[in-house]
Design a protein around this motif. Structure first.
Motif, mmCIF file in Angstrom:
data_model
loop_
_atom_site.group_PDB
_atom_site.id
_atom_site.type_symbol
_atom_site.label_atom_id
_atom_site.label_comp_id
_atom_site.label_asym_id
_atom_site.label_seq_id
_atom_site.Cartn_x
_atom_site.Cartn_y
_atom_site.Cartn_z
ATOM 1 N N ILE B 34 0.839 -1.197 0.000
ATOM 2 C CA ILE B 34 0.000 0.000 0.000
ATOM 3 C C ILE B 34 0.873 1.245 0.000
ATOM 4 O O ILE B 34 0.630 2.192 -0.762
ATOM 5 N N PHE B 37 2.155 1.628 -3.517
ATOM 6 C CA PHE B 37 1.177 2.137 -4.484
ATOM 7 C C PHE B 37 0.921 3.615 -4.266
ATOM 8 O O PHE B 37 0.753 4.381 -5.210
ATOM 9 N N MET B 38 0.891 4.011 -2.987
ATOM 10 C CA MET B 38 0.632 5.422 -2.720
ATOM 11 C C MET B 38 1.796 6.290 -3.160
ATOM 12 O O MET B 38 1.628 7.468 -3.417
ATOM 13 N N ARG B 40 3.558 5.549 -5.865
ATOM 14 C CA ARG B 40 3.725 5.190 -7.267
ATOM 15 C C ARG B 40 4.904 4.246 -7.480
ATOM 16 O O ARG B 40 5.661 4.374 -8.430
ATOM 17 N N ARG B 41 5.041 3.280 -6.557
ATOM 18 C CA ARG B 41 6.021 2.232 -6.759
ATOM 19 C C ARG B 41 5.270 0.916 -6.858
ATOM 20 O O ARG B 41 4.043 0.894 -6.774
ATOM 21 N N LEU B 42 6.001 -0.180 -7.005
ATOM 22 C CA LEU B 42 5.337 -1.475 -7.114
ATOM 23 C C LEU B 42 5.449 -2.285 -5.838
ATOM 24 O O LEU B 42 4.676 -3.202 -5.625
#
Ligand code: SF4
Ligand code: SF4
Lengths: 203, 329
Positions: B34, B37-38, B40-42
């Motif tokens: 999470i 994603f916040m 902008r990574r994987l």
């Protein structure tokens, strides 16, 4: 590539942030606390990260599987080019690159070959010392030594050499016309032919 | 004490330990994903599909790492400190009703290990004992950064004990019981009877204090990694460090159960839907812990103390007084 070339930062929408004066008295500080508490700035932060998560615009490059495109001016491990006309090696063994190298990492030896031409007999670059400054490529009168795009040159020891034969464009690649010219430091600028002036014969 | 009760309790203890140890592991996976994603990574991608087995890889690493006891540490205390953190986290779970009671093979199971009549007091008290983990660990480490972190941990935990205690006092006054099961029954009448509507201030205060007591961003001063290495965990390695970690995540899960149980109706009337509602609320609060970590910066220690003693504690006291006045008249 366009994004790489745009160096103009002046008109990219930069502006000065508006910062209020800090309150000095107790009442002012109290008012600031109340204002900050109820203005919901914390929720702005929460919303921003949530928006990015929902948008799912991932910027990760999964490196060994995916690679960034690198610019043509990138200075990685050197390459030795061949002449387009004759497929012969461009290097004339002048030794300028060895002389100019500020890290002193190029070592070369030359000999006179059977046609009485100077020929490179041994040539190595110590990549452990090379700082990839590009001076060798710039100084080379024949555009023989250039930088390539190969940056994955890990090795198990610090002194990590690359030989002339490994840098030289393979002959089959040359025959296939696949040799790439280096566009970076020291290369000929485009349309150079049109700009060259002939020396007047009167000299 | 009959044998059936004993067996049932032992089974419940084992199930709880296993489920929440596993959840703590999976919690780290969700946290990484999470947060990634916040930002902008994987996040973890390489071990297993979508990095799902990363937890296993981490577990193997933690278990097989060398257990280093540095030279100048006070060895017995140094060794026991992580156990305190993990153990108190799980002990606190004893009085939490995780699900409504259900019947299996004609046998009624209460998914609470001990419905003691001081439930909420016990949970808060044992979680507060968890303070000794970071504090003793940091003090025994013979490392000044650990010591700094231990001092911070003590300051933060003790301060926010006050806030959480006073905040939860008002709901306790309304319910008239300390058992979390009673709390749940008080709010069984649907959304309208949730305590959050009558005690919104207490809810927010308790929530804020929950961040401090689990040591999560924005109150991540205890193991303040960006400033003092890993705080009290600096000298720890291998599974001892892992125990601190499991303790922290188990605490997050338990507090995510406690907040909805006290304020948001718990499992409601005890139906299957209610059970899922409780799990959903728990998931939201757990997610919120991760969400704030991505969004908010840490506050300074002095700001933290200022917030506790000058803002939250007065608010909590006023809240208690007003609740008392309203109940009296
Ligand atoms: S790039 Fe610079 S340091 Fe490297 S070999 Fe060329 S001149 Fe020497
Ligand atoms: S690579 Fe270029 S500079 Fe170096 S010896 Fe050959 S021709 Fe001269």
């Amino acid at each position: 590539m366009e994004a790489f070339n745009n160096r103009n930062v002046a008109d990219n929408g930069y502006f000065m942030v508006d910062i209020e004066d800090y309150p000095t008295d107790g009442w002012g500080k109290f008012k600031r606390v109340v204002k900050r508490t109820f203005r919901g700035e914390l929720f702005v932060g929460l919303w921003v990260v949530m928006r990015e998560m929902l948008r799912f615009d991932i910027h990760t490059i999964q490196y060994p599987q995916e690679k960034m495109p690198i610019g043509p001016r990138y200075r990685a491990v050197h390459e030795m080019k061949r002449l387009w006309e004759s497929d012969a090696e461009r290097c004339i063994g002048c030794g300028l690159c060895e002389k100019i190298c500020i890290s002193d990492c190029i070592r070369m030896d030359t000999k006179i070959d059977e046609n009485s031409r100077k020929e490179v007999s041994s040539y190595t670059i110590n990549l452990g010392r090379c700082i990839f400054c590009g001076y060798c490529a710039e100084v080379c009168p024949e555009l023989a030594i250039t930088h390539g795009g190969e940056y994955e040159n890990g090795s198990e020891q610090r002194e990590h050499f690359i030989m002339y034969e490994d840098m030289l464009t393979p002959i089959d690649k040359m025959k296939a016309g696949a040799q790439l010219e280096f566009e970076g430091f020291g290369s000929i600028t485009p349309h150079e032919d049109a700009r060259v002036k002939k020396t007047p014969l009167a000299y | 004490m009959d044998t059936a009760y004993l067996i049932e309790t032992v089974i419940k203890v084992v199930v709880l330990l296993l489920v929440f140890s596993a959840l703590a592991g999976i919690g780290t996976y969700f946290e990484r994903k999470i947060l990634a994603f916040m930002q902008r990574r994987l996040g973890p991608m390489n071990v297993g599909p979508f990095g799902l087995l990363q937890v296993g890889a981490d577990g193997i690493k933690l278990f097989t790492k060398e257990d280093i006891i540095p030279t100048h540490v006070v060895a017995p205390i140094f060794k026991i400190a992580p156990v305190i953190t993990a153990a108190t986290a799980f002990m606190a779970a004893a009085a939490i009703p995780f699900l409504p009671q259900f019947t299996i093979f004609g046998y009624t199971v209460h998914p609470i290990i001990a419905d003691i009549n001081v439930g909420i007091l016990y949970v808060l008290g044992v979680m507060a004992v968890g303070l000794f983990g970071p504090m003793l660990g940091g003090m025994a480490s013979a490392n000044k950064f650990s010591l700094l972190s231990a001092a911070r941990a003590a300051a933060v935990f003790i301060s926010y004990e006050v806030v959480s205690g006073l905040a939860v006092l008002a709901p306790i006054m309304m319910v008239g019981s300390l058992s979390l099961v009673d709390f749940n029954e008080y709010q069984a009448g649907g959304i309208g009877s949730w305590i959050v509507w009558s005690q919104p201030v207490a809810f927010v205060l308790f929530w804020i204090a929950a961040f401090a007591e689990t040591g999560r961003t924005p109150f991540h001063l205890i193991a303040n990694d960006h400033e003092i290495i890993d705080g009290f965990g600096t000298e720890y390695s291998g599974m001892r460090w892992g125990l601190f970690f499991i303790g922290e995540y188990a605490n997050m899960f338990f507090i995510s159960f406690v907040i909805p149980l006290i304020f948001l109706g718990g499992f409601g009337d005890g139906s299957v839907l209610g059970a899922f509602a409780l799990l959903g609320k728990m998931a939201f609060f757990f997610f919120f812990f991760l969400w704030t970590r991505a969004a908010w910066p840490d506050v300074r220690p002095d700001q933290l103390m200022w917030l506790c003693w000058k803002v939250l504690m007065p608010l909590a006291v006023i809240n208690v007084v007003i609740t008392g006045l309203v109940m009296m008249f």
